[in-house]
Design a protein around this motif. Structure first.
Motif, mmCIF file in Angstrom:
data_model
loop_
_atom_site.group_PDB
_atom_site.id
_atom_site.type_symbol
_atom_site.label_atom_id
_atom_site.label_comp_id
_atom_site.label_asym_id
_atom_site.label_seq_id
_atom_site.Cartn_x
_atom_site.Cartn_y
_atom_site.Cartn_z
ATOM 1 N N GLY A 8 0.807 -1.212 0.000
ATOM 2 C CA GLY A 8 0.000 0.000 0.000
ATOM 3 C C GLY A 8 0.840 1.261 0.000
ATOM 4 N N LYS A 9 0.170 2.389 -0.181
ATOM 5 C CA LYS A 9 0.836 3.692 -0.200
ATOM 6 C C LYS A 9 1.235 4.144 1.197
ATOM 7 N N LYS A 13 -0.504 2.000 7.920
ATOM 8 C CA LYS A 13 -1.833 1.389 8.008
ATOM 9 C C LYS A 13 -1.698 -0.131 8.084
ATOM 10 N N PRO A 14 -2.616 -0.793 8.792
ATOM 11 C CA PRO A 14 -2.560 -2.268 8.863
ATOM 12 C C PRO A 14 -2.889 -2.896 7.510
ATOM 13 N N THR A 15 -2.377 -4.082 7.304
ATOM 14 C CA THR A 15 -2.640 -4.818 6.066
ATOM 15 C C THR A 15 -4.053 -5.377 6.081
ATOM 16 N N LEU A 16 -4.729 -5.227 4.967
ATOM 17 C CA LEU A 16 -6.078 -5.773 4.810
ATOM 18 C C LEU A 16 -5.948 -7.228 4.366
ATOM 19 N N LEU A 17 -6.518 -8.151 5.137
ATOM 20 C CA LEU A 17 -6.488 -9.576 4.819
ATOM 21 C C LEU A 17 -7.824 -9.967 4.200
ATOM 22 N N LEU A 18 -7.788 -10.526 3.001
ATOM 23 C CA LEU A 18 -9.000 -10.948 2.300
ATOM 24 C C LEU A 18 -9.067 -12.472 2.267
ATOM 25 N N LEU A 19 -10.190 -13.029 2.718
ATOM 26 C CA LEU A 19 -10.411 -14.481 2.713
ATOM 27 C C LEU A 19 -11.696 -14.757 1.935
ATOM 28 N N GLY A 34 -9.757 -2.008 -2.814
ATOM 29 C CA GLY A 34 -9.622 -0.585 -3.120
ATOM 30 C C GLY A 34 -10.797 0.237 -2.624
ATOM 31 N N LYS A 35 -11.951 -0.382 -2.556
ATOM 32 C CA LYS A 35 -13.134 0.328 -2.054
ATOM 33 C C LYS A 35 -13.102 0.469 -0.532
ATOM 34 N N ILE A 36 -12.445 -0.473 0.133
ATOM 35 C CA ILE A 36 -12.329 -0.397 1.591
ATOM 36 C C ILE A 36 -11.292 0.657 1.972
ATOM 37 N N THR A 40 -4.002 1.145 1.976
ATOM 38 C CA THR A 40 -3.478 0.057 2.800
ATOM 39 C C THR A 40 -2.904 -1.074 1.936
ATOM 40 N N SER A 41 -1.995 -1.828 2.510
ATOM 41 C CA SER A 41 -1.489 -3.028 1.823
ATOM 42 C C SER A 41 -2.579 -4.088 1.844
ATOM 43 N N THR A 42 -2.556 -4.963 0.845
ATOM 44 C CA THR A 42 -3.577 -6.007 0.736
ATOM 45 C C THR A 42 -2.911 -7.368 0.617
ATOM 46 N N LEU A 43 -3.374 -8.308 1.434
ATOM 47 C CA LEU A 43 -2.942 -9.696 1.340
ATOM 48 C C LEU A 43 -4.189 -10.538 1.138
#
Length: 95
Positions: A8-9, A13-19, A34-36, A40-43
């Motif tokens: 992320g930029k 910010k905490p990393t967003l974890l997607l399951l 991106g909408k959230i 933030t970084s995304t994993l």
């Protein structure tokens, strides 16, 4: 484990974890990230259990889980219910 990581930029910010859900994969929820929060970084990871060829995170199917919940409920409640009503029924039978 197959996954997708996008730095992320904003590193603070905490990393967003997607399951994903059953049948999804590590790219299924990326449009949502991106909408959230765009910064933030995304994993996003892929579930490593297959059910009928579909990836998921748990090896317990919803039906099995539901049946276990029902069994637990019956075991923990029916005995108490049965004991109470046996007492009531025996007092009614004496009348």
């Amino acid at each position: 484990m197959k996954h997708f990581f996008q730095k992320g930029k904003d590193p603070l910010k905490p990393t967003l974890l997607l399951l994903h859900g059953t049948g999804g994969n590590e790219s299924s929820l990326l449009p949502l990230a991106g909408k959230i929060d765009e910064d933030t970084s995304t994993l996003s990871v892929r579930g490593n259990v297959l059910e009928n060829g579909m990836p998921r995170f748990s090896d317990v199917s919803p039906r099995v889980y539901l049946m276990k919940k029902i069994l637990f409920f019956v075991q923990n409640n029916y005995m108490n219910f049965s004991m109470k009503h046996q007492k009531n029924m025996s007092s009614i039978a004496k009348m």
